[in-house]
Design a protein around this motif. Structure first.
Motif, PDB file in Angstrom:
ATOM      1  N   LEU A 268       0.898  -1.525   0.259  1.00  0.00           N
ATOM      2  CA  LEU A 268       0.502  -0.659   0.440  1.00  0.00           C
ATOM      3  C   LEU A 268       0.580   1.466  -0.055  1.00  0.00           C
ATOM      4  N   VAL A 269       2.213   1.122  -0.004  1.00  0.00           N
ATOM      5  CA  VAL A 269       2.875   2.242  -0.111  1.00  0.00           C
ATOM      6  C   VAL A 269       2.988   3.395  -1.037  1.00  0.00           C
ATOM      7  N   ALA A 270       2.436   1.706  -1.927  1.00  0.00           N
ATOM      8  CA  ALA A 270       2.207   3.047  -3.680  1.00  0.00           C
ATOM      9  C   ALA A 270       1.015   4.113  -3.182  1.00  0.00           C
ATOM     10  N   LEU A 271       0.278   4.337  -2.681  1.00  0.00           N
ATOM     11  CA  LEU A 271      -0.761   5.245  -1.811  1.00  0.00           C
ATOM     12  C   LEU A 271       0.074   6.552  -2.125  1.00  0.00           C
ATOM     13  N   LEU A 272       1.233   6.178  -1.679  1.00  0.00           N
ATOM     14  CA  LEU A 272       1.715   7.405  -1.175  1.00  0.00           C
ATOM     15  C   LEU A 272       2.839   8.253  -2.116  1.00  0.00           C
ATOM     16  N   PHE A 273       2.707   7.446  -3.488  1.00  0.00           N
ATOM     17  CA  PHE A 273       3.026   8.483  -4.290  1.00  0.00           C
ATOM     18  C   PHE A 273       1.596   8.996  -5.566  1.00  0.00           C
ATOM     19  N   ARG A 274       0.680   8.398  -5.265  1.00  0.00           N
ATOM     20  CA  ARG A 274      -0.400   9.099  -5.712  1.00  0.00           C
ATOM     21  C   ARG A 274      -0.314  11.127  -6.302  1.00  0.00           C
ATOM     22  N   PRO A 275      -0.960  12.175  -7.130  1.00  0.00           N
ATOM     23  CA  PRO A 275      -0.800  13.147  -6.651  1.00  0.00           C
ATOM     24  C   PRO A 275      -1.561  13.752  -5.897  1.00  0.00           C
ATOM     25  N   GLY A 276      -1.351  14.996  -5.094  1.00  0.00           N
ATOM     26  CA  GLY A 276      -1.442  15.081  -3.711  1.00  0.00           C
ATOM     27  C   GLY A 276      -1.507  14.407  -2.373  1.00  0.00           C
ATOM     28  N   THR A 277      -1.277  12.984  -2.260  1.00  0.00           N
ATOM     29  CA  THR A 277      -1.001  12.632  -0.924  1.00  0.00           C
ATOM     30  C   THR A 277      -0.585  13.449  -0.317  1.00  0.00           C
TER      31      THR A 277
ATOM     32  N   HIS B  28      -9.313   8.116   1.705  1.00  0.00           N
ATOM     33  CA  HIS B  28      -8.808   8.937   0.714  1.00  0.00           C
ATOM     34  C   HIS B  28      -8.257   7.729  -0.570  1.00  0.00           C
ATOM     35  N   SER B  29      -9.523   6.377  -0.334  1.00  0.00           N
ATOM     36  CA  SER B  29      -9.168   6.102  -2.210  1.00  0.00           C
ATOM     37  C   SER B  29     -10.493   5.192  -2.612  1.00  0.00           C
ATOM     38  N   THR B  30     -10.563   4.433  -3.174  1.00  0.00           N
ATOM     39  CA  THR B  30     -11.831   3.887  -3.994  1.00  0.00           C
ATOM     40  C   THR B  30     -11.140   2.470  -4.054  1.00  0.00           C
ATOM     41  N   PRO B  31     -11.832   1.391  -4.321  1.00  0.00           N
ATOM     42  CA  PRO B  31     -11.859   0.377  -4.971  1.00  0.00           C
ATOM     43  C   PRO B  31     -11.612   0.054  -6.435  1.00  0.00           C
ATOM     44  N   THR B  32     -11.874   1.224  -6.863  1.00  0.00           N
ATOM     45  CA  THR B  32     -11.760   1.288  -9.228  1.00  0.00           C
ATOM     46  C   THR B  32     -10.278   2.319  -8.379  1.00  0.00           C
ATOM     47  N   GLU B  33      -9.902   2.881  -8.023  1.00  0.00           N
ATOM     48  CA  GLU B  33      -8.913   3.651  -8.457  1.00  0.00           C
ATOM     49  C   GLU B  33      -7.412   2.680  -8.439  1.00  0.00           C
ATOM     50  N   PRO B  34      -6.604   3.115 -10.076  1.00  0.00           N
ATOM     51  CA  PRO B  34      -6.049   2.233  -9.895  1.00  0.00           C
ATOM     52  C   PRO B  34      -4.855   2.086  -9.292  1.00  0.00           C
ATOM     53  N   THR B  35      -4.042   2.452  -8.497  1.00  0.00           N
ATOM     54  CA  THR B  35      -3.266   2.195  -7.853  1.00  0.00           C
ATOM     55  C   THR B  35      -3.634   0.842  -6.477  1.00  0.00           C
ATOM     56  N   ARG B  36      -4.655   1.525  -6.126  1.00  0.00           N
ATOM     57  CA  ARG B  36      -5.126   0.193  -5.376  1.00  0.00           C
ATOM     58  C   ARG B  36      -6.256  -0.932  -5.713  1.00  0.00           C
ATOM     59  N   PHE B  37      -6.795  -0.780  -7.173  1.00  0.00           N
ATOM     60  CA  PHE B  37      -7.399  -1.561  -7.734  1.00  0.00           C
ATOM     61  C   PHE B  37      -5.875  -2.665  -8.609  1.00  0.00           C
ATOM     62  N   TRP B  38      -4.715  -2.970  -8.117  1.00  0.00           N
ATOM     63  CA  TRP B  38      -3.588  -3.122  -8.767  1.00  0.00           C
ATOM     64  C   TRP B  38      -3.172  -3.680  -7.572  1.00  0.00           C
ATOM     65  N   VAL B  39      -3.042  -3.440  -6.456  1.00  0.00           N
ATOM     66  CA  VAL B  39      -2.879  -3.249  -5.472  1.00  0.00           C
ATOM     67  C   VAL B  39      -3.224  -4.426  -4.716  1.00  0.00           C
ATOM     68  N   GLU B  40      -4.880  -4.774  -4.648  1.00  0.00           N
ATOM     69  CA  GLU B  40      -5.940  -5.564  -4.319  1.00  0.00           C
ATOM     70  C   GLU B  40      -5.305  -6.897  -4.792  1.00  0.00           C
ATOM     71  N   ARG B  41      -5.510  -6.244  -6.506  1.00  0.00           N
ATOM     72  CA  ARG B  41      -5.461  -7.580  -7.696  1.00  0.00           C
ATOM     73  C   ARG B  41      -4.324  -8.581  -7.233  1.00  0.00           C
ATOM     74  N   ILE B  42      -3.434  -8.020  -6.391  1.00  0.00           N
ATOM     75  CA  ILE B  42      -1.858  -8.766  -6.267  1.00  0.00           C
ATOM     76  C   ILE B  42      -2.198  -9.228  -4.855  1.00  0.00           C
TER      77      ILE B  42
END
Length: 539
Positions: free
Chosen positions: A287-296, A349-363
């Motif tokens: 989930l550290v991928a969430l830290l690299f989104r714009p505006g985080t 500050h995330s949703t299941p369809t957001e690309p970053t969270r989507f791919w992490v959850e798919r992994i």
């Protein structure tokens, strides 16, 4: 379009109870079944045992020789547990770790819930307790780290808690008191964490003048007074130079840094450290991928508690990021800071369809499915295929993981919570399929060690020369010997008439002796219980 409510994890009371109950079950089932580990756990058990046997509760020793590497507080905690249960068992040794782990989780929940929400607090606490590093390793052993992590984290959070209320006297006194406790557990790192937390947060909030508050001096004096009380008593009993003790404590920290390893390994560690951290604290740190989104960064700065956690983690982790010899367990006390930030971003500050969270959850989902199938390898691996009930146990684990895969696929808003359940099923499989083999091996060594020294009961027994050295395997043998005999196994180069010795071939070259029993020093080499010939013995 999905409802906004479904964009956040749904943490019901029933689910909380189920996960917490499952955590308690998987954590407690091994405590009394697994003999001691031939590593740091044996050393912790041995040092505490020698305090009990010698009657000297101020002076830690190994084989009767002064041991300065760690201050004595955790030894006292272990001794309290030994007294509570009336035994030197592995359960008694590990009980303080279990209590500390549960209190650690409650402390995380309490602080995070106070400043965010119950959902974020639940996620942060349970992620900490069910990371791979904690759930599959450190919760198995009676080591210092869990207790130390709880103390360290609490000291950091009290800085924020009392600073927010402008209660600076309580801030300094409470955090420095816990820093003293941390020092008495593990030494110098606690001072670095206290300094970085205070300077970092007061600097970030532009309150530099608070560092000159009279209470800061009071906190330092409290810290010095607590440590001074112990060391004054220690040196009154052990008339040795202060520099000797201080030097060992300093070397314990310095030997892991660039000063010991040099520039090359240190630079390499700077690049490999993030990968090692992701490995040790999988799967949640994806989930550290969430830290690299714009505006985080702006989101973090808007919330003072989240900003404190992010800043404090970023500063304190440098202690280990710049130290080439760092073990994953050293970071446990810092992880709740980072996981709190990630839980906040995930839940709010995330949703299941957001690309970053989507791919992490798919992994996560793919890994769970792979494990559901891959766990059947236990039927083909020699270490597990002969275990009683291996088929039905593997079947239970496989079905459990498969069902959780379905839940993760269906409940898009709640995948992180189901992932925690996946970790509990993995730990259950670990208890059933991995630990029995380890237990059998350790039990065999314990039995062989006790049988080998049975003939020495009531007689003097020594470790000859360097046969017993300071390592985990030797510490394990020594613990079982001392627990059985009720006295300290000391090293000696003298030959006492009628005494028994544990010696290996390297230390017996040219000696005349009688072999009483062979003994295997754990995973190291063969040795013997011997007696020297009378004409070789000297008073």
């Amino acid at each position: 379009m999905s409802s906004p409510l479904l964009n956040k994890p749904i943490v019901t009371n029933q689910l909380v109870i189920l996960l917490v109950a499952g955590l308690l079950v998987v954590l407690t089932t091994h405590l009394g079944l697994m003999p001691l580990d031939p590593g740091d756990e044996s050393r912790r058990a041995l040092v505490a045992l020698e305090m009990k046997l010698s009657g000297d509760y101020l002076t830690p020793t190994l084989n009767g020789e002064r041991y300065f590497n760690k201050p004595p507080l955790y030894n006292w905690i272990i001794l309290g547990s030994y007294a509570l249960f009336g035994t030197y068992s592995s359960f008694a040794l590990r009980f303080p770790m279990l209590v500390s782990l549960l209190l650690f989780g409650l402390t995380i929940y309490g602080f995070v819930c106070r400043y965010t929400s119950p959902t974020v607090a639940f996620l942060a606490a349970l992620m900490t307790l069910t990371t791979g590093r904690v759930l599959l390793y450190d919760s198995l052993f009676g080591l210092i780290e869990i207790t130390y992590s709880w103390v360290t984290y609490t000291a950091m959070l009290l800085v924020f808690h009392f600073e927010q209320r402008q209660k600076y006297t309580l801030m300094y006194l409470s955090s420095y008191a816990l820093t003293a406790v941390g020092f008495m557990l593990k030494g110098l790192p606690s001072i670095a964490f206290e300094v970085l937390t205070l300077v970092g947060w007061l600097g970030y909030t532009r309150q530099w003048k608070r560092l000159l508050h009279p209470a800061h001096l009071a906190g330092v004096l409290l810290f010095a007074g607590l440590l001074g009380t112990y060391y004054a008593a220690y040196f009154s009993r052990n008339p040795i130079p202060l520099a000797e003790v201080a030097g060992v404590l300093f070397n314990e920290s310095a030997k892991r840094t660039v000063a010991h390893f040099g520039i090359g390994p240190t630079v390499l560690h700077l690049f490999t450290f993030p990968v090692e951290v992701l490995y040790h604290f999988a799967p949640y740190l994806l989930l550290v991928a969430l830290l690299f989104r714009p505006g985080t960064r702006a989101l973090i700065r808007q919330h003072s508690f989240i900003a404190f956690n992010a800043l404090t983690f970023g500063l304190t982790v440098l202690v280990y990021w710049t130290s080439p010899q760092t073990y994953g367990r050293y970071l446990i006390g810092l992880m709740p800071l980072l996981l709190t930030v990630l839980a906040y971003l995930y839940a709010n500050h995330s949703t299941p369809t957001e690309p970053t969270r989507f791919w992490v959850e798919r992994i996560w989902l793919a890994a769970t499915g792979i494990l559901a199938v891959g766990c059947w390898a236990t039927l083909f691996v020699p270490a597990t295929q002969q275990l009683p009930g291996v088929v039905w146990k593997t079947g239970c684990i496989s079905v459990g993981l498969a069902l959780l895969s379905v839940q993760m696929a269906r409940q898009s808003a709640n995948r992180l919570v189901w992932l925690m359940a996946v970790m509990l099923v993995i730990r259950l499989g670990f208890n059933w399929l991995v630990l029995p083999g380890r237990a059998a091996k350790r039990t065999l060594y314990k039995q062989q060690t006790e049988e080998a020294v049975q003939a020495t009961l009531g007689k003097p027994l020594y470790a000859y020369r360097n046969t017993i050295v300071f390592d985990g395997g030797a510490d394990l043998n020594t613990f079982h010997i001392e627990a059985l005999r009720g006295d300290v196994l000391r090293r000696s180069s003298q030959k006492v008439p009628g005494a028994y010795y544990i010696a290996d071939s390297a230390n017996l070259v040219g000696e005349q002796y009688r072999v009483v029993r062979p003994i295997t020093l754990f995973d190291r080499h063969s040795a013997y219980v011997i007696q020297f010939r009378d004409h070789d013995s000297t008073p």
